[in-house]
Design an enzyme around this catalytic site. Structure first.
Site, short mmCIF file in Angstrom:
data_model
loop_
_atom_site.label_atom_id
_atom_site.label_comp_id
_atom_site.label_asym_id
_atom_site.label_seq_id
_atom_site.Cartn_x
_atom_site.Cartn_y
_atom_site.Cartn_z
N GLN A 111 38.51 -98.04 45.19
CA GLN A 111 39.52 -97.01 44.89
C GLN A 111 38.89 -95.83 44.16
OE1 GLN A 111 42.76 -99.23 43.14
NE2 GLN A 111 43.40 -99.95 45.15
N VAL A 128 46.29 -99.78 35.70
CA VAL A 128 47.22 -100.77 35.14
C VAL A 128 46.76 -102.20 35.49
CG1 VAL A 128 49.63 -101.56 35.18
CG2 VAL A 128 49.12 -99.12 35.35
N GLY A 129 46.15 -102.38 36.67
CA GLY A 129 45.70 -103.71 37.11
C GLY A 129 44.68 -104.27 36.12
N ASN A 130 44.85 -105.54 35.77
CA ASN A 130 43.99 -106.14 34.73
C ASN A 130 42.71 -106.75 35.26
OD1 ASN A 130 45.32 -105.75 32.24
ND2 ASN A 130 46.95 -107.13 32.94
N ASP A 158 51.26 -102.23 24.57
CA ASP A 158 50.99 -102.91 23.29
C ASP A 158 51.53 -102.08 22.12
OD1 ASP A 158 49.31 -104.94 24.63
OD2 ASP A 158 48.07 -103.20 25.06
N HIS A 186 42.80 -104.07 26.13
CA HIS A 186 44.13 -104.64 26.41
C HIS A 186 43.91 -106.12 26.72
CE1 HIS A 186 48.16 -105.23 27.84
NE2 HIS A 186 47.76 -105.51 29.05
#
Ligand code: LMR
Length: 326
Positions: A111, A128-130, A158, A186
């Protein structure tokens, strides 16, 4: 006014499905700014993606100008102004986010390359994907012609969690709790820091004692995601989508000048001496659609030790994906 073109990957997933409706209803840019959505999913989900497109059309959102769907980021990232990189394998019960690194890292490599080739050079990219910090690092390394300052990951969730915990503890309205700084990753090593937080007119530190901060607040913010997975059987979705929308509002200049926010950003040149090749959550200040790290917010020595633990974890994550960084 031209439509703003936003790409969302993984838009049939837990977070993505909520995110597209928040976005189309004007969640980031307001209901009067036209928005075009480029929605991506894996090829096997093409029929479901058409179904999602129909649902969005059925809402007759005044802000929604156009919807394109597909699976190829090199095509769907064409001329985009912002991207939400959400699609990734989600974490299951008992897993740490970093266990997803090998499975998800290659997605963010590709990406990043697609952003580099196809997106507008001033694109804003939220990962956003962890594990989102390190996935963001992979994406920005692979998008060499886009400034790393235009990438961020997500600790806004958070920050909201920490404000909610404080409001509950003190009986205050959550809107009276000012920003809580989130440092680091995160992950279960993140560090919520309330030394600058106000609850109404009072300093948060005068409303709660240190023992409660360490024994209750810190673990509850760190473990909130895991707790939600345990209870729902899947990871948080609407709350993460809402936080993502809010983070993109930060990145595209929708907040007041000089607002304090916590965002994981590229650490090169940071004023805290954190390793310069990480995506690390710092206290940041907004300046239009730019963020600068606020150098005046170093926490207490005890908390700083915790921040360094989070840094160490991020260094280990980075070192595990060295082959994906260019
Ligand atoms: C969260 O914090 O809820 C998300 O990052 C999902 C997860 O894996 O915990």
């Amino acid at each position: 006014m031209d439509a703003i073109r936003c790409a969302v990957t993984g838009c049939l997933g837990n977070v993505g499905y909520n995110l597209v409706f928040f976005l189309a209803s004007g969640g980031v840019f307001g209901p009067h700014q036209k928005i075009s959505l480029n929605l991506l999913e894996i090829p096997d989900l093409a029929p479901q993606l058409e179904g999602l497109k129909m649902e969005l059309e059925d809402c007759a959102f005044p802000a929604l100008h156009e919807i394109r769907v597909g699976s190829d980021p090199f095509d769907l990232f064409g001329d985009i102004d912002c991207a939400f990189l959400v699609g990734a394998r989600p974490r299951g019960p008992g897993m740490e986010r970093k266990e997803l690194l090998q499975a998800n890292g290659v997605i963010f490599q590709r990406q990043g390359q697609a952003l580099d080739r196809s997106a507008k050079k001033r694109v804003r990219v939220l990962v956003v994907g962890n594990p989102c910090n390190t996935n963001c690092l992979i994406a920005l390394h692979n998008a060499k012609t886009i400034s790393p300052d235009q990438f961020a990951a997500l600790t806004r969730l958070d920050e909201f969690r920490a404000r909610a915990v404080l409001a509950k503890k003190t009986g205050a309205d959550v809107s009276d709790v000012s920003p809580v700084v989130i440092w680091g990753n995160h992950s279960s090593t993140l560090v919520p820091d309330i030394q600058h937080t106000m609850i109404g007119k009072k300093a948060a530190l005068s409303c709660v004692d240190e023992a409660w901060i360490l024994s209750t607040m810190l673990p509850s913010v760190r473990k909130r995601g895991a707790e939600i997975i345990k209870l729902r059987g899947k990871s948080s979705s609407a709350s993460a989508a809402f936080a993502a929308v809010s983070a993109m509002a930060v990145m595209t200049g929708q907040l007041e000048e000089n607002s304090l926010v916590s965002m994981p950003v590229f650490s090169k040149g940071n004023p805290y001496g954190i390793d310069p090749n990480l995506v690390f959550s710092f206290p940041c200040r907004t300046h239009g659609d730019r963020l600068t790290i606020d150098p005046s917010m170093r926490p207490s020595d005890a908390l700083w030790k915790e921040v360094l633990v989070s840094e160490k974890e991020l260094i280990e994550e980075r070192d595990a994906v060295r082959h994906l960084l260019v």
